[in-house]
Design an enzyme around this catalytic site. Structure first.
Site, PDB file in Angstrom:
ATOM      1  N   LYS A  22      19.537   7.287  -4.485  1.00 48.06           N
ATOM      2  CA  LYS A  22      18.899   6.661  -3.620  1.00 48.06           C
ATOM      3  C   LYS A  22      17.057   7.069  -2.779  1.00 48.06           C
ATOM      4  O   LYS A  22      16.184   6.768  -2.380  1.00 48.06           O
ATOM      5  CB  LYS A  22      19.789   6.349  -2.168  1.00 48.06           C
ATOM      6  CG  LYS A  22      19.194   5.415  -1.055  1.00 48.06           C
ATOM      7  CD  LYS A  22      19.442   5.140   0.262  1.00 48.06           C
ATOM      8  CE  LYS A  22      20.163   6.633   1.196  1.00 48.06           C
ATOM      9  NZ  LYS A  22      18.790   6.699   1.330  1.00 48.06           N
ATOM     10  N   ASN A  23      17.531   7.867  -2.174  1.00 47.09           N
ATOM     11  CA  ASN A  23      16.900   9.159  -1.359  1.00 47.09           C
ATOM     12  C   ASN A  23      15.213   9.418  -2.537  1.00 47.09           C
ATOM     13  O   ASN A  23      14.436  10.437  -2.375  1.00 47.09           O
ATOM     14  CB  ASN A  23      16.862  10.249  -0.934  1.00 47.09           C
ATOM     15  CG  ASN A  23      17.884   9.546   0.448  1.00 47.09           C
ATOM     16  OD1 ASN A  23      17.959   7.833   0.561  1.00 47.09           O
ATOM     17  ND2 ASN A  23      18.646  10.785   0.754  1.00 47.09           N
ATOM     18  N   CYS A 116      16.432   5.056  14.555  1.00 41.32           N
ATOM     19  CA  CYS A 116      18.100   4.353  14.181  1.00 41.32           C
ATOM     20  C   CYS A 116      18.699   5.200  15.121  1.00 41.32           C
ATOM     21  O   CYS A 116      18.766   5.980  15.422  1.00 41.32           O
ATOM     22  CB  CYS A 116      18.081   5.012  12.663  1.00 41.32           C
ATOM     23  SG  CYS A 116      18.199   6.709  12.032  1.00 41.32           S
ATOM     24  N   ARG A 121      13.744   9.511  15.246  1.00 46.95           N
ATOM     25  CA  ARG A 121      13.251   9.862  13.694  1.00 46.95           C
ATOM     26  C   ARG A 121      11.750   9.352  14.014  1.00 46.95           C
ATOM     27  O   ARG A 121      11.123   8.447  13.401  1.00 46.95           O
ATOM     28  CB  ARG A 121      13.593   8.566  12.577  1.00 46.95           C
ATOM     29  CG  ARG A 121      14.996   8.407  12.535  1.00 46.95           C
ATOM     30  CD  ARG A 121      15.467   9.887  12.014  1.00 46.95           C
ATOM     31  NE  ARG A 121      15.490   9.612  10.742  1.00 46.95           N
ATOM     32  CZ  ARG A 121      15.650   9.391   9.442  1.00 46.95           C
ATOM     33  NH1 ARG A 121      16.770   8.284   9.725  1.00 46.95           N
ATOM     34  NH2 ARG A 121      15.584   9.192   8.428  1.00 46.95           N
ATOM     35  N   ASP A 305      23.030  14.862   5.598  1.00 49.26           N
ATOM     36  CA  ASP A 305      23.791  13.717   4.490  1.00 49.26           C
ATOM     37  C   ASP A 305      24.991  14.401   4.408  1.00 49.26           C
ATOM     38  O   ASP A 305      25.809  13.227   4.344  1.00 49.26           O
ATOM     39  CB  ASP A 305      22.540  12.756   3.310  1.00 49.26           C
ATOM     40  CG  ASP A 305      21.218  12.783   4.026  1.00 49.26           C
ATOM     41  OD1 ASP A 305      20.778  12.466   3.022  1.00 49.26           O
ATOM     42  OD2 ASP A 305      21.292  12.900   5.012  1.00 49.26           O
ATOM     43  N   ARG A 397      24.164   0.532   2.415  1.00 47.28           N
ATOM     44  CA  ARG A 397      22.934   1.140   2.334  1.00 47.28           C
ATOM     45  C   ARG A 397      22.832   1.871   0.739  1.00 47.28           C
ATOM     46  O   ARG A 397      21.352   2.813   0.689  1.00 47.28           O
ATOM     47  CB  ARG A 397      21.981   1.782   3.169  1.00 47.28           C
ATOM     48  CG  ARG A 397      22.327   0.391   4.873  1.00 47.28           C
ATOM     49  CD  ARG A 397      22.004   0.724   5.984  1.00 47.28           C
ATOM     50  NE  ARG A 397      20.520   1.456   5.450  1.00 47.28           N
ATOM     51  CZ  ARG A 397      19.549   1.975   6.710  1.00 47.28           C
ATOM     52  NH1 ARG A 397      19.492   2.270   7.556  1.00 47.28           N
ATOM     53  NH2 ARG A 397      18.529   2.788   5.858  1.00 47.28           N
TER      54      ARG A 397
END
Ligand code: EPZ
Length: 417
Positions: A22-23, A116, A121, A305, A397
């Site tokens: 994803k990143n 978030c 952030r 993460d 997500r």
């Protein structure tokens, strides 16, 4: 609201392919607007964050075709330079478009990303770097207004090795005359993948993966094809699922060089690990034991993460496990949910102490954010009885059809809409 229903206590066994990262795909899709032709991105995971990124591309006027795991982006029709509030609120990491839009359009209007679930952030490092490149930035009415008509290459030192600020600076400078240097750059593998993609397009960038990245500006970038690297966080999450159930899990299409910190912790806990470049085999520990103190750090340190999924695993380890969350200020929201399942965890600020081994029991729990939600899945797989996890949208997500992947490994997991 979808929920996941998991009946725990089954040993996971089997082999899975790890999804694309994803990143890596998010900044690469943003970078795609820099070429005048078509880009085709392969191994793109099926995630709601990818859906949102494609919505941003379309909002800018790009033509996008997303079929299974391939995305074709034609940015020759780009007409806009704004990211509206509703898209920015849907995914704050859309801020990664800022550097690309300024590069392409010499101006940008983006809604403030705001915070978030895991922290406020800030984007001060992004804006400081862009200002050093000559971007004139004003903030008003909740929007960031950027004028990139007088930009020039610069030597930039990031106060913190921010992943997003590193990526935005690369994207903002790759079409600038002269040489831009980023010192104290983030070193994540996703940044190396972005450099690889940009260089394939015709950019001249070196140093990604180290703390100094050198960008020699070029005048034009071309449409290319690119395959996204495997997702190292998803890979480590599934290894945690295998370890907590005492199972044997084989990961294919993984890059074992990207998950060294996590493999070391799993070995310290007593799990068996066999790794080749694109394959990892996890075998059960005779008895899982605490890995001691785990501190989240920028890459190549232990990633923030994976903190919460490994904290769930720590409940099954004998002894006290200490987690120190050094990156984000609000990344312990999964703890109260794990405690509902019987975990024994005490927190003080950014430190959490997990006493194990504590048998978990199934419960109704709520995902509060992406990786915290994954942590509840890890816990539920070992818990006695049924667990219901609300707010699966957070997990979707970052995890491509998590229930299908875990079912392949023998988990009793269902999605109920
Ligand atoms: C990226 O976020 C990832 N997201 C995050 O993954 C990941 O946790 C994070 O890097 C760290 O590895 C994407 O790549 C889309 P940072 P990013 O800028 O770029 C502070 C997930 O679960 N900071 O490296 O936003 C910031 O507050 C997500 O997949 C500033 O102070 O992370 C944080 O404390 C979550 N000012 C630290 O730096 C800034 O201008 C690291 O943030 C920017 C960041």
């Amino acid at each position: 609201m979808s929920k996941l229903i998991i009946d725990g206590g089954r040993r996971l066994e089997g082999e899975i392919d790890v999804q694309g990262a994803k990143n890596a795909v998010l900044p690469i899709l943003a970078a795609a607007i820099l070429s005048d032709g078509k880009n085709i991105i392969y191994n793109c995971p099926n995630l709601s964050d990818v859906e949102t990124t494609i919505a941003v591309l379309k909002n800018l006027g790009c033509k996008v075709k997303w079929e299974k795991n391939s995305v074709e982006v034609d940015s020759s029709t780009i007409s806009g330079y704004t990211i509206p509030d509703e898209l920015m609120r849907k995914m704050r990491s859309s801020i990664i478009f800022l550097g690309a839009i300024i590069s392409k359009c010499k101006k940008a209007e983006v809604s403030m990303p705001g915070g978030c679930e895991i922290g406020n952030r800030p984007i001060d490092l992004h804006l400081k770097a862009l200002r050093q490149l000559g971007v004139e930035i004003t903030e008003s009415h909740g929007f960031i207004h950027c004028d990139g008509s007088n930009m020039s290459a610069a030597k930039i030192h990031l106060d913190f090795p921010s992943v997003g600020a590193t990526e935005n600076t690369m994207l903002a400078s790759c079409l600038l005359d002269g040489t831009t240097v980023i010192e104290n750059a983030a070193r994540e593998p996703e940044i190396v993948d972005l450099e690889r993609f940009l260089n394939r397009m015709g950019a001249k960038i070196t140093g990604a993966g180290s703390d100094t990245i050198v960008i020699q500006g070029v005048h034009k970038l071309y449409g290319v094809e690119h395959t996204i690297i495997p997702d190292r966080i998803v890979a480590a999450t599934y290894l945690a699922c295998g370890a907590i159930t005492g199972g044997t899990v084989v990961l294919k299409k993984v890059n074992s060089n990207h998950i060294g910190a996590m493999l070391n912790i799993l070995k310290d806990m007593g799990a068996g690990i066999y790794a080749e470049k694109d394959k990892v085999v996890l075998t059960p520990a005779k008895n899982l034991k605490s890995a001691g103190t785990i501190k989240t750090m920028p890459y190549p340190g232990f990633p923030t993460d994976i903190q919460s999924p490994f904290m769930a695993l720590a409940t099954a380890c004998d002894g006290a496990s200490v987690f120190v969350e050094n990156i984000f200020e609000n990344r312990f929201q999964h703890i109260e949910e794990l405690i509902r399942m019987g975990a024994n965890i005490k927190t003080d600020g950014r430190v959490a102490v997990v006493m194990g081994k504590t048998p978990l029991t199934g419960a109704k729990v709520v995902a509060k954010e992406l990786r915290g939600g994954a942590s509840l899945v890890v816990a539920a797989l070992s818990a006695d009885g049924e667990t219901q996890i609300e707010n699966v949208k957070f997990i979707d997500r970052g995890y491509d059809h998590i229930e299908k992947v875990l079912s392949t490994l023998g988990a009793d997991i269902k999605r109920r809409d």
